[in-house]
Write a protein that holds these residues in place. Structure first.
Motif, PDB file in Angstrom:
ATOM      1  N   ASP A  28       0.830  -1.206   0.000  1.00 58.00           N
ATOM      2  CA  ASP A  28       0.000   0.000   0.000  1.00 58.00           C
ATOM      3  C   ASP A  28       0.865   1.257   0.000  1.00 58.00           C
ATOM      4  OD1 ASP A  28      -2.353  -1.426  -0.061  1.00 58.00           O
ATOM      5  OD2 ASP A  28      -2.747  -1.241   2.102  1.00 58.00           O
ATOM      6  N   MET A  29       1.920   1.239   0.804  1.00 54.63           N
ATOM      7  CA  MET A  29       2.814   2.395   0.845  1.00 54.63           C
ATOM      8  C   MET A  29       3.488   2.609  -0.515  1.00 54.63           C
ATOM      9  SD  MET A  29       4.549   2.330   4.701  1.00 54.63           S
ATOM     10  CE  MET A  29       6.136   2.202   3.979  1.00 54.63           C
ATOM     11  N   GLU A  30       3.922   1.534  -1.137  1.00 56.55           N
ATOM     12  CA  GLU A  30       4.560   1.636  -2.453  1.00 56.55           C
ATOM     13  C   GLU A  30       3.574   2.171  -3.492  1.00 56.55           C
ATOM     14  OE1 GLU A  30       7.749   1.281  -3.476  1.00 56.55           O
ATOM     15  OE2 GLU A  30       8.240   1.065  -1.348  1.00 56.55           O
ATOM     16  N   LYS A  31       2.323   1.714  -3.402  1.00 59.11           N
ATOM     17  CA  LYS A  31       1.302   2.189  -4.342  1.00 59.11           C
ATOM     18  C   LYS A  31       1.049   3.676  -4.125  1.00 59.11           C
ATOM     19  CE  LYS A  31      -3.440   1.442  -5.913  1.00 59.11           C
ATOM     20  NZ  LYS A  31      -3.754   2.846  -5.979  1.00 59.11           N
ATOM     21  N   ARG A  32       0.930   4.081  -2.852  1.00 62.62           N
ATOM     22  CA  ARG A  32       0.722   5.507  -2.560  1.00 62.62           C
ATOM     23  C   ARG A  32       1.908   6.332  -3.026  1.00 62.62           C
ATOM     24  NH1 ARG A  32      -0.141   4.925   3.174  1.00 62.62           N
ATOM     25  NH2 ARG A  32      -1.556   3.183   3.126  1.00 62.62           N
ATOM     26  N   ARG A  33       3.107   5.784  -2.823  1.00 66.52           N
ATOM     27  CA  ARG A  33       4.316   6.496  -3.272  1.00 66.52           C
ATOM     28  C   ARG A  33       4.295   6.643  -4.784  1.00 66.52           C
ATOM     29  NH1 ARG A  33      10.490   4.585  -3.221  1.00 66.52           N
ATOM     30  NH2 ARG A  33      11.385   6.590  -3.801  1.00 66.52           N
ATOM     31  N   GLY A  34       3.917   5.590  -5.478  1.00 68.07           N
ATOM     32  CA  GLY A  34       3.805   5.656  -6.935  1.00 68.07           C
ATOM     33  C   GLY A  34       2.759   6.663  -7.362  1.00 68.07           C
ATOM     34  N   ASP A  35       1.635   6.698  -6.649  1.00 69.15           N
ATOM     35  CA  ASP A  35       0.587   7.671  -6.950  1.00 69.15           C
ATOM     36  C   ASP A  35       1.100   9.096  -6.735  1.00 69.15           C
ATOM     37  OD1 ASP A  35      -1.123   5.573  -7.529  1.00 69.15           O
ATOM     38  OD2 ASP A  35      -2.226   5.704  -5.642  1.00 69.15           O
TER      39      ASP A  35
END
Length: 97
Positions: A28-35
């Protein structure tokens, strides 16, 4: 022996559950970072486009200012020429100019 094995399996299940939760949080953190990185890139693209638009607007403004100055100069010349003609024709006193 069965109780020990059951206890070990329960601890293993708890550990696996904690590991799955940790992996899920990390994903989730990686996805948010990507976003956020995508959003930042979009903002940088918008900023570059706006800077180009501003440069174009400033260029047009400078051209309009130059044209306005030229028109103003020509109007003053025309007024002077008309006043000169009126003075020569006796329609305007020289001190009225």
């Amino acid at each position: 022996m069965t109780a020990i094995l059951d206890d070990a399996l329960k601890r293993l299940e708890v550990a696996l559950g904690l590991l799955e939760a940790s992996v899920s949080r990390r994903l989730d953190m990686e996805k948010r970072r990507g976003d956020l990185e995508t959003e930042l890139q979009l903002m940088q693209d918008d900023r570059a486009r706006l800077a180009d638009d501003l440069d174009g607007a400033l260029t047009r403004l400078h051209r309009f200012e130059a044209a306005t100055d030229d028109v103003s100069r020509r109007v003053r010349q025309a007024i002077g020429a008309i006043q000169s003609v009126l003075v020569q024709a006796g329609e305007l006193a020289p001190d009225e100019t």
